[in-house]
Motif scaffolding. Structure first.
Motif, PDB file in Angstrom:
ATOM      1  N   ASP A 185       0.925  -1.213   0.112  1.00 11.82           N
ATOM      2  CA  ASP A 185       0.128  -0.170   0.073  1.00 11.82           C
ATOM      3  C   ASP A 185       1.024   1.485  -0.171  1.00 11.82           C
ATOM      4  N   ILE A 186       0.752   2.073  -1.019  1.00  7.01           N
ATOM      5  CA  ILE A 186       1.548   3.258  -1.118  1.00  7.01           C
ATOM      6  C   ILE A 186       0.613   4.250  -1.386  1.00  7.01           C
ATOM      7  N   THR A 187       0.459   5.197  -0.448  1.00  7.15           N
ATOM      8  CA  THR A 187      -0.651   6.450  -0.366  1.00  7.15           C
ATOM      9  C   THR A 187       0.037   7.819  -0.322  1.00  7.15           C
ATOM     10  N   GLN A 188      -0.969   8.800  -0.925  1.00 11.12           N
ATOM     11  CA  GLN A 188      -0.803  10.072  -0.568  1.00 11.12           C
ATOM     12  C   GLN A 188      -2.130  10.625   0.214  1.00 11.12           C
ATOM     13  N   PRO A 189      -2.031  11.084   1.284  1.00 10.95           N
ATOM     14  CA  PRO A 189      -0.851  11.334   1.981  1.00 10.95           C
ATOM     15  C   PRO A 189      -0.255  10.036   2.767  1.00 10.95           C
ATOM     16  N   GLY A 190       1.016  10.327   2.865  1.00 10.98           N
ATOM     17  CA  GLY A 190       1.837   8.904   3.289  1.00 10.98           C
ATOM     18  C   GLY A 190       3.084   8.933   2.865  1.00 10.98           C
ATOM     19  N   HIS A 191       3.602   7.952   2.013  1.00 12.34           N
ATOM     20  CA  HIS A 191       4.905   7.829   1.549  1.00 12.34           C
ATOM     21  C   HIS A 191       4.962   8.393   0.349  1.00 12.34           C
ATOM     22  N   ILE A 192       4.127   9.140  -0.407  1.00 13.53           N
ATOM     23  CA  ILE A 192       4.348   9.479  -1.721  1.00 13.53           C
ATOM     24  C   ILE A 192       4.640  10.659  -1.778  1.00 13.53           C
ATOM     25  N   LYS A 193       5.795  11.471  -2.269  1.00 16.83           N
ATOM     26  CA  LYS A 193       6.345  12.666  -2.434  1.00 16.83           C
ATOM     27  C   LYS A 193       5.816  13.442  -3.589  1.00 16.83           C
ATOM     28  N   SER A 194       5.677  12.727  -4.697  1.00 20.44           N
ATOM     29  CA  SER A 194       5.329  13.465  -6.051  1.00 20.44           C
ATOM     30  C   SER A 194       4.930  12.401  -6.916  1.00 20.44           C
ATOM     31  N   ARG A 253       3.634  -6.117  -6.784  1.00 22.35           N
ATOM     32  CA  ARG A 253       2.358  -5.188  -6.914  1.00 22.35           C
ATOM     33  C   ARG A 253       2.221  -4.268  -5.914  1.00 22.35           C
ATOM     34  N   ALA A 254       1.761  -2.916  -6.300  1.00 30.87           N
ATOM     35  CA  ALA A 254       1.359  -1.822  -5.298  1.00 30.87           C
ATOM     36  C   ALA A 254       0.006  -1.543  -5.400  1.00 30.87           C
ATOM     37  N   ARG A 255      -0.537  -1.119  -4.365  1.00 29.81           N
ATOM     38  CA  ARG A 255      -1.840  -0.222  -4.410  1.00 29.81           C
ATOM     39  C   ARG A 255      -1.473   1.141  -4.136  1.00 29.81           C
ATOM     40  N   PHE A 256      -1.838   1.679  -5.231  1.00 29.38           N
ATOM     41  CA  PHE A 256      -1.460   3.063  -5.430  1.00 29.38           C
ATOM     42  C   PHE A 256      -2.759   4.104  -5.215  1.00 29.38           C
ATOM     43  N   THR A 257      -3.008   4.775  -3.902  1.00 27.78           N
ATOM     44  CA  THR A 257      -3.930   5.599  -3.614  1.00 27.78           C
ATOM     45  C   THR A 257      -3.541   7.019  -3.623  1.00 27.78           C
ATOM     46  N   LEU A 258      -4.420   7.887  -4.241  1.00 29.18           N
ATOM     47  CA  LEU A 258      -4.174   9.311  -4.295  1.00 29.18           C
ATOM     48  C   LEU A 258      -5.201  10.053  -3.674  1.00 29.18           C
ATOM     49  N   LEU A 259      -4.840  11.268  -2.679  1.00 28.13           N
ATOM     50  CA  LEU A 259      -6.023  12.042  -2.341  1.00 28.13           C
ATOM     51  C   LEU A 259      -5.439  13.455  -2.431  1.00 28.13           C
ATOM     52  N   ASN A 260      -6.082  14.196  -3.460  1.00 26.28           N
ATOM     53  CA  ASN A 260      -5.580  15.605  -4.041  1.00 26.28           C
ATOM     54  C   ASN A 260      -6.877  16.217  -4.616  1.00 26.28           C
ATOM     55  N   ASP A 261      -6.514  17.519  -5.140  1.00 24.92           N
ATOM     56  CA  ASP A 261      -7.556  18.133  -5.623  1.00 24.92           C
ATOM     57  C   ASP A 261      -7.906  17.556  -6.941  1.00 24.92           C
ATOM     58  N   TYR A 262      -6.922  17.000  -7.852  1.00 24.16           N
ATOM     59  CA  TYR A 262      -7.173  16.146  -9.044  1.00 24.16           C
ATOM     60  C   TYR A 262      -8.103  14.937  -8.723  1.00 24.16           C
ATOM     61  N   TYR A 263      -7.683  14.117  -7.923  1.00 25.68           N
ATOM     62  CA  TYR A 263      -8.265  12.963  -7.439  1.00 25.68           C
ATOM     63  C   TYR A 263      -8.878  13.357  -6.167  1.00 25.68           C
ATOM     64  N   PRO A 264     -10.036  13.685  -5.674  1.00 31.46           N
ATOM     65  CA  PRO A 264     -10.684  14.003  -4.483  1.00 31.46           C
ATOM     66  C   PRO A 264     -11.385  12.728  -3.770  1.00 31.46           C
ATOM     67  N   LEU A 265     -11.917  12.799  -2.809  1.00 33.06           N
ATOM     68  CA  LEU A 265     -12.776  11.709  -2.404  1.00 33.06           C
ATOM     69  C   LEU A 265     -14.077  11.907  -2.915  1.00 33.06           C
ATOM     70  N   ASP A 266     -14.695  10.670  -3.113  1.00 31.63           N
ATOM     71  CA  ASP A 266     -16.173  10.909  -3.456  1.00 31.63           C
ATOM     72  C   ASP A 266     -17.167  11.192  -2.702  1.00 31.63           C
ATOM     73  N   ASP A 267     -18.305  11.241  -3.319  1.00 31.11           N
ATOM     74  CA  ASP A 267     -19.471  11.612  -2.272  1.00 31.11           C
ATOM     75  C   ASP A 267     -19.597  10.638  -0.913  1.00 31.11           C
ATOM     76  N   THR A 268     -19.150   9.379  -1.216  1.00 30.04           N
ATOM     77  CA  THR A 268     -19.121   8.486  -0.078  1.00 30.04           C
ATOM     78  C   THR A 268     -17.814   8.516   0.597  1.00 30.04           C
ATOM     79  N   GLY A 269     -17.068   9.133   0.545  1.00 31.55           N
ATOM     80  CA  GLY A 269     -15.819   9.418   1.238  1.00 31.55           C
ATOM     81  C   GLY A 269     -14.819   8.465   0.823  1.00 31.55           C
ATOM     82  N   ALA A 270     -15.056   7.873  -0.301  1.00 27.45           N
ATOM     83  CA  ALA A 270     -14.073   6.851  -0.704  1.00 27.45           C
ATOM     84  C   ALA A 270     -13.042   7.465  -1.939  1.00 27.45           C
ATOM     85  N   PRO A 271     -11.793   7.151  -1.788  1.00 31.26           N
ATOM     86  CA  PRO A 271     -10.977   7.797  -2.751  1.00 31.26           C
ATOM     87  C   PRO A 271     -11.334   7.495  -4.363  1.00 31.26           C
TER      88      PRO A 271
END
Length: 393
Positions: free
Chosen positions: A230-239, A342-360
């Protein structure tokens, strides 16, 4: 997955040594005998690892005194290799192909070097005698090619070839007159439909405490499918970046092989595969994009058909190869031996916000197929690496 080969030297001009540039431990050794020649701390600019194809390496040695200059003179182009270490892990071994000692107007002496990881060596050796393999497992053919390449002591780089079979048999003839390299034929063998992946790993042998070079393979791919990081933003992702590249894509593929006519006095045409189209993409509204790839040694249409099918299945449509830069800390470490996992890549930012249910809105799994060590500079003292992922549209 095939990535482009880059063999041009990387020249970096105008560099001035700074106390803020992090240095990496690099061991210089003779390429063939593996004899250690010296050890240096280098400012590493490029340090890549890839599956199948060579990774690039470039570094600068600040020659601050006569002793450091004497060490630098032990680096001889086409004669030496460098083991690059991060902490206590060998990140890779690189064949040095370019070196440039220089002095600037302020009297700063430096040595700039570039090279490629050990996967490059088969590309530097030509097949000089015709080789025939009939009804052999594709991995036996790969090992036979590497053993043939290493049949002279001047070309034995000490690869330990991983045993085992894939269960897929092939017929292959590699003619001396084709002027092909062992690396090209290995890459083509691996990149056919139902093929395999391989790389060379530099590992520390626990029994001898010496470095060894393992040629390892995976069928159909390298890596541990059951392991997902699991590699996430925020977390261990710098860019991160999401380039979409359609320049090498097509949706109608054909491959071209050798000619069957040996009479030079009469016209002849090469053997062609059938045309394989990506019907789903065309039905969805993509314009027709034709691509043809050449396999000069192939005379069987069935083999050419297999290549064309593989191209249709893997290179139809634009490819997105995510690039993620991750930071290291005590709870997260990764090195090139993880390539294929394999890695699960999860982003949370203005381009990829949470949806209406709060999921990425962006959380996907990709295989790690490349890794570039990033050297901290200036105020950024965090060790990091850029991960390249197998693409998905």
């Amino acid at each position: 997955m095939r990535l482009p080969l880059l063999f041009m030297p990387i020249a970096i001009f105008g560099w001035k040594r700074s106390p803020d540039v992090a240095l990496h431990r690099c061991v210089v050794a003779d390429f063939l005998s593996n004899t250690t020649l010296t050890e240096m701390d280098l400012a590493v600019d490029t340090c890549q690892r890839r599956i199948i194809v060579p990774g690039q390496f470039s570094a600068t040695a600040p020659l601050t005194n006569r002793d450091e200059a004497a060490k630098a003179r032990k680096i001889v182009v086409n004669r030496t290799k460098i083991h690059m270490w991060k902490d206590n892990i060998p990140w890779g071994t690189y064949f040095i192909r370019y070196a440039q000692p220089e002095e600037d107007e302020e009297g700063n002496l430096t040595l700039r070097i570039t090279g490629q990881s050990l996967e490059v060596y088969p590309y530097l050796r030509k097949i000089r005698t015709t080789l025939n393999y009939a009804g052999m497992d594709q991995l036996d053919i790969a090992r036979a090619l590497l053993n043939n390449m290493a049949s002279r002591p001047e070309s034995d780089i000490g690869l330990n070839l991983m045993a085992g079979l894939s269960g897929v048999t092939r017929d292959r003839t590699y003619k001396a007159g084709e002027n092909a390299s062992y690396g090209t034929r290995l890459e083509q063998l691996a990149n056919v439909i139902n093929g395999f992946e391989y790389m060379v790993r530099t590992v520390l042998d626990p029994d001898t405490d010496q470095l060894r070079y393992d040629w390892v393979w995976g069928y159909p791919t390298l890596g541990s499918p059951e392991v997902v990081r699991d590699i996430t933003q925020p977390g261990h992702i710098k860019s991160w970046a999401m380039p979409q590249d359609g320049t090498e894509a097509g949706n109608a593929w054909q491959t071209m092989g050798d000619t069957l006519n040996d009479d030079l006095g009469t016209p002849s045409e090469p053997v062609m595969s059938l045309v394989y189209e990506d019907a789903a993409r065309l039905a969805a509204g993509e314009p027709l994009l034709d691509r043809t790839e050449t396999y000069s040694s192939v005379k069987l249409q069935s083999t050419l058909n297999a290549y064309a099918q593989q191209l249709r299945d893997t290179r139809s449509g634009p490819v997105t190869v995510p690039q993620i830069r991750v930071r290291f800390d005590d709870s997260f470490s990764i090195d090139p031996n993880y390539l294929g996992d394999r890695a699960r890549f999860t982003l949370l930012n203005d381009y990829y916000p949470l949806d209406d249910t709060g999921a990425p809105t962006f959380s996907r799994d990709w295989r790690i197929v490349g890794m570039d060590l990033k050297t901290p500079k200036g105020e950024d003292q965090e060790a990091s690496a850029e991960l390249l992922f197998e693409g998905a549209t």
